[in-house]
Design an enzyme around this catalytic site. Structure first.
Site, short mmCIF file in Angstrom:
data_model
loop_
_atom_site.label_atom_id
_atom_site.label_comp_id
_atom_site.label_asym_id
_atom_site.label_seq_id
_atom_site.Cartn_x
_atom_site.Cartn_y
_atom_site.Cartn_z
N SER A 77 -41.54 -29.71 24.02
CA SER A 77 -40.78 -30.43 23.02
C SER A 77 -39.74 -31.31 23.69
O SER A 77 -39.45 -31.16 24.88
CB SER A 77 -40.14 -29.43 22.05
OG SER A 77 -39.60 -30.10 20.92
N ILE A 106 -38.69 -26.92 26.39
CA ILE A 106 -38.10 -27.99 25.60
C ILE A 106 -37.13 -28.82 26.44
O ILE A 106 -36.52 -28.30 27.37
CB ILE A 106 -37.40 -27.40 24.35
CG1 ILE A 106 -36.83 -28.50 23.44
CG2 ILE A 106 -36.34 -26.38 24.73
CD1 ILE A 106 -36.35 -28.00 22.08
N CYS A 107 -37.01 -30.10 26.10
CA CYS A 107 -36.06 -31.03 26.69
C CYS A 107 -36.40 -31.26 28.17
O CYS A 107 -37.46 -31.78 28.47
CB CYS A 107 -34.62 -30.53 26.49
SG CYS A 107 -33.36 -31.77 26.81
N ALA A 108 -35.55 -30.87 29.08
CA ALA A 108 -35.85 -30.98 30.51
C ALA A 108 -36.73 -29.82 30.98
O ALA A 108 -37.28 -29.86 32.09
CB ALA A 108 -34.56 -31.02 31.34
#
Length: 184
Positions: free
Chosen positions: A150, A102-104
């Site tokens: 995500s 998720i994210c980075a």
């Protein structure tokens, strides 16, 4: 019982790591937070300290079914620089076990070389780092085979429920969403 490994390193985005741990433990999964460092104490990206369950150096990854990479720039940078993390990601992926980020975090998957020809998403502005992937910016969560990605902290619940859906069923994910009063 499903065994889940959530990597943590100083600078990890706390909400992304701990939401996954919380929801999967509610689902009765066996979840371990694995510290990259020499200490079980992890200092999150917003100065929130928490305690991991195990150190990476003491972990037998062969007993896990799922590997999760939370975001946080400093944390993901540390994970990208650790050859053993990259090797575990590749091993999980190649053996058909679930890898989720998720994210980075999806940039770590790209560094490990597992996003080629995959549909994926990432934190806005980091799309170019997903070399080889078909990047989607219009969806909170992308599931493609044994890879789930995500976009960021605001999608942590949807991301966690996608993991529940993968491991159990869409009905189980919906039921969990209802239990935690999540709008679906």
């Amino acid at each position: 019982m499903n065994r889940i490994c959530v990597f943590t390193a100083d600078g990890v985005e706390e909400v992304e790591a701990l939401t996954v741990v919380d929801i999967l433990r509610r689902q009765k999964c066996d979840v371990d937070m694995i510290s990259l460092g020499d200490s079980l104490t992890v200092n999150g990206s917003h100065g929130i300290l928490f305690t991991a369950d195990k150190k990476m150096s003491e972990t037998d990854f062969s007993s896990y079914d799922v590997l999760v990479i939370p975001g946080g720039l400093k944390g993901t940078s540390a994970l990208k620089q650790e050859p053993n993390v990259l090797a575990e990601i590749k091993s999980f992926y190649e053996s058909g076990r679930l890898v989720a980020a998720i994210c980075a975090g999806p940039t770590v998957l790209a560094t490990a070389g597992i996003l080629t020809a995959k549909n994926a998403t990432v934190y806005p502005g980091m799309e170019d780092a997903l070399i080889g992937a078909t990047v989607h910016t219009d969806q909170e969560v992308i599931s493609d085979g044994n890879v789930i990605t995500s976009r960021g902290m605001g999608t942590a619940i949807a991301f966690s429920l996608a993991i529940v859906s993968y491991l159990f069923s869409a009905d189980d994910a919906k039921a969990m969403g209802q239990k935690i009063v999540y709008r679906q």
